[in-house]
Design an enzyme around this catalytic site. Structure first.
Site, PDB file in Angstrom:
ATOM      1  N   GLU A 196       0.836  -1.196   0.000  1.00  0.00           N
ATOM      2  CA  GLU A 196       0.000   0.000   0.000  1.00  0.00           C
ATOM      3  C   GLU A 196       0.871   1.247   0.000  1.00  0.00           C
ATOM      4  OE1 GLU A 196      -2.747  -0.158   3.263  1.00  0.00           O
ATOM      5  OE2 GLU A 196      -3.657  -2.042   2.604  1.00  0.00           O
ATOM      6  N   HIS A 241      -8.143   1.202   1.985  1.00  0.00           N
ATOM      7  CA  HIS A 241      -7.848   1.009   3.412  1.00  0.00           C
ATOM      8  C   HIS A 241      -8.615   2.016   4.264  1.00  0.00           C
ATOM      9  CE1 HIS A 241      -4.638  -0.808   6.234  1.00  0.00           C
ATOM     10  NE2 HIS A 241      -5.755  -0.571   6.894  1.00  0.00           N
TER      11      HIS A 241
END
Length: 529
Positions: free
Chosen positions: A261, A279
C-alpha cells in the site's frame, strides 16, 4: 518550569487537544513535509501522528528530548518501534479505537459485493440502466465463514447474524464453548472453505497467515463464494484471487487492504465483481476521535511518569526497577506458550518465583498475557486489553508467587491447561548483569537456551540419528542452527529438541522434519517484532 511540548504533526480530532488539557505547550506542523518535521521535532517531549508522518530513526535522532511517540490509530507501520525503544522513547497507539468501524466496513463490503452495488452505481452514473446485469444474491440463510473470531470478527458475526446468516468460523485460538455462546460453529479451515457462501477474514498478519487464502484454498471453495478482506493485506493472496475470479472459481470479492500500500494498480481492479476501497477500515469521524482521545490520555500518563497501558514497547509507570527487566521475558514466554499449544488455554497460570516477588509483580501477569494473545488476535495487544481478550475467550487467569526458587534467582513460568485437559508450561529466567533472557524448562524437560527471534521445539521418541536428521533438513533449507539442546528423562523415552535458528522455519520444512523423525509435536516460534 516550562510545560512539556507536544507536537501534533497531522490533523487530529479537536477532542485530542481537549483530552491533553492545559498542562502542555501544543505545537503543530505538517508531518508529511520531511524538512518541516525534522525542524519542528528538535525540542519536543511528545509527538502525535496518524499514518502520513514517518517517525523513523532519523526523526528520533533529531529529537533528543523526545519521550513519547503517539499514533492516533492502530497500525504502526510509519513508526520505527525498534529505533524508538533503543532511544528510550515510548510508543503508544489506540488499539481499540477502530474495532467497530472496521467491523462495519467489512459488513458493508460484504453487502456491496453481494448486491453489485459498486458497478451498478458506476454504470448508472454513466447513463446505463442495467438491472439484469447486476442481479445479486440474498444474505439470508446463506453461510458466512469468519476466518478469525477475535473482537472484530465477533462484531461482524453479531451484525451478520441479524441478516439471518448461518455463521461458521475458523479460529484455532477460540474456545468452542465461547463460540457456541455467540451462536457460531467452529470448523476446520478446509470445512469453512467448502461450506461458505461468503468468507470474511479477520486475522492478524503473521508468517503463518500470509497467503492463508491462496491458490490451494481457492480451489476448495464454492464457485458462488464471495470473499471479503478488511483485515490485513496479504492474508488473501491477490494473484491467486485474481486467477480464481478470472476462471470463475470465485464469484466476487470485497477488499480494503492490499499486500503493498498504497495500491492504485492491481489486476483485481479490472473485475466488476470486486469492490475495492483504499484502506478505509479506521476512516470514520468516531474512530478518529476515539483514537485521538486515547493517545492523548497515554501521553499525559507517560509524561507524568505513570504506567501507560497502551505502550507497545517500553513500559512507563510505577514499576520496581527489579521487575522491569522481566517484562519482555514474560511477554516472550507467553508467545512461546501459545506457539507450543497451538490454541488458547482454558486456564492460564503465571507463576513468579524468587527475590523479585518482594515487589508487586502483577504487571508480569499482564505482560505474559499480552504475549499469549500477541499472535492470536487482529489487534494491537496491550496491558489494558489483554485481560479482555482472555475474558472474551473464557480463559481463567491466575497469578501465583513464591519467594522460593531453588535453581534460579528469579523464575517466570507460564502454565496452561488446554481444552483436552493437557497441561503445558514454559519457564524462563534472566541471567547475569545483562539480564540475558533464557528458556530453562519446557514442561518437565530442563533446557538452557538463550531466547532468539526464531526457535523450534520438537518432541519425539529418543533414538540415534535424530539430531543429524534435523540438522540435515534445516541445512538443505538454508537455515542455520544457532543453538540446540536435547532433553530427556530416560534413554529411549520421550525427548525434546529445542533449537534457535537464524531465520524462520517454514511450515513445510517443519512438516518434513516431523515426518522423518516421527515427532509427536513440532512447533516453530517467531518472536520478531
Amino acid at each position: 518550569m516550562s510545560n512539556p511540548v507536544v507536537l501534533i504533526a497531522e490533523e487530529l480530532s479537536p477532542a485530542t487537544v481537549d483530552a491533553l488539557g492545559p498542562d502542555f505547550e501544543i505545537r503543530h506542523c505538517n508531518g508529511a513535509d520531511r524538512a518541516e518535521l525534522l525542524s519542528a521535532i528538535t525540542d519536543v517531549d511528545a509527538i502525535l501522528v496518524r499514518s502520513a508522518t514517518k517517525v523513523d530513526a532519523e526523526a528520533i535522532a533529531a529529537a533528543p528530548k523526545l519521550r513519547v511517540v503517539a499514533r492516533a490509530g492502530v497500525g504502526l507501520d510509519n513508526v520505527d518501534v525498534s529505533a524508538a525503544t533503543k532511544a528510550g522513547v515510548m510508543v503508544v497507539n489506540a488499539p481499540t479505537s477502530n474495532i467497530v468501524t472496521a467491523a462495519e466496513l467489512a459488513c458493508g463490503l460484504l453487502i456491496a459485493v453481494a448486491r453489485n452495488i459498486a458497478p451498478a452505481n458506476a454504470a448508472l452514473k454513466q447513463g446505463e440502466w442495467k438491472r439484469n446485469k447486476y442481479t445479486g444474491v440474498e444474505l439470508a440463510e446463506k453461510t458466512l465463514g469468519v476466518v478469525g473470531l477475535g473482537r472484530i470478527g465477533a462484531l461482524v458475526t453479531q451484525r451478520m447474524s441479524a441478516f439471518g446468516m448461518k455463521i461458521v468460523a475458523y479460529d484455532p485460538y477460540i474456545q468452542p464453548a465461547r463460540a457456541a455462546q455467540m451462536g457460531v460453529k467452529v470448523v476446520s479451515l478446509d470445512e469453512l472453505l467448502e461450506v461458505s457462501d461468503f468468507i470474511t477474514v479477520h486475522l492478524p498478519k503473521t508468517p503463518e497467515t500470509v497467503g492463508l487464502i491462496g491458490e490451494d484454498a481457492l480451489h476448495k471453495v464454492k464457485p458462488s463464494v464471495r470473499i471479503v478482506n478488511a483485515a490485513r493485506g496479504g492474508i488473501v493472496d491477490e494473484e491467486a484471487l485474481a486467477s480464481a475470479l478470472k476462471e470463475g472459481r470465485v464469484a466476487g470479492a470485497g477488499l480494503d487492504v492490499y499486500a503493498k500500500e498504497p495500491c492504485t494498480d492491481s489486476p483485481l481492479f479490472q473485475f466488476d465483481n470486486v469492490v475495492a476501497t483504499p484502506h478505509l477500515g479506521a476512516s470514520t469521524d468516531e474512530a478518529q476521535e476515539k483514537a485521538g482521545i486515547s493517545v492523548a490520555r497515554s501521553v499525559r500518563l507517560a509524561l507524568a511518569g505513570e504506567l501507560v497501558p497502551d505502550a507497545v514497547n517500553v513500559q512507563g509507570g510505577v514499576i520496581a526497577e527489579d521487575v522491569k527487566p522481566g517484562l519482555p521475558l514474560a511477554e516472550k514466554l507467553g508467545r512461546i506458550f501459545t506457539a507450543l499449544a497451538g490454541e488458547v488455554a482454558a486456564r492460564l497460570d503465571v507463576v513468579v518465583r524468587g527475590e523479585i516477588t518482594q515487589h508487586d509483580v502483577k504487571v508480569l501477569e499482564l505482560s505474559a498475557l499480552k504475549g499469549v494473545f500477541e499472535d492470536v488476535v487482529d489487534e494491537t495487544v496491550s496491558y489494558v486489553n489483554a485481560p479482555l481478550f482472555a475474558q472474551e475467550r473464557g480463559v481463567e487467569v491466575r497469578l501465583t508467587t513464591s519467594s522460593e526458587s531453588p535453581d534460579h534467582r528469579n523464575l517466570v513460568t507460564v502454565r496452561g491447561t488446554l481444552a483436552d485437559g493437557q497441561e503445558l508450561s514454559v519457564s524462563g529466567t534472566l541471567a547475569g548483569p545483562k539480564h540475558i533472557q533464557k528458556v530453562v524448562a519446557v514442561g518437565d524437560d530442563d533446557v538452557d537456551l538463550v531466547l532468539a527471534d526464531h526457535m523450534a521445539f520438537l518432541r519425539y521418541t529418543d533414538r540415534p540419528g535424530v539430531v543429524g536428521t534435523v540438522g540435515r533438513i534445516l541445512g538443505e533449507a538454508g537455515i542455520n542452527i544457532a543453538g540446540m539442546q536435547v532433553a530427556r528423562a530416560v534413554a529411549g523415552g520421550e525427548a525434546l529438541v529445542a533449537l534457535t535458528v537464524d531465520s524462520a522455519v517454514p511450515a513445510q520444512v517443519l512438516t518434513e522434519i516431523s515426518g522423518e523423525i516421527g515427532a509427536t509435536s513440532a512447533r516453530a516460534v517467531n518472536l520478531e517484532a
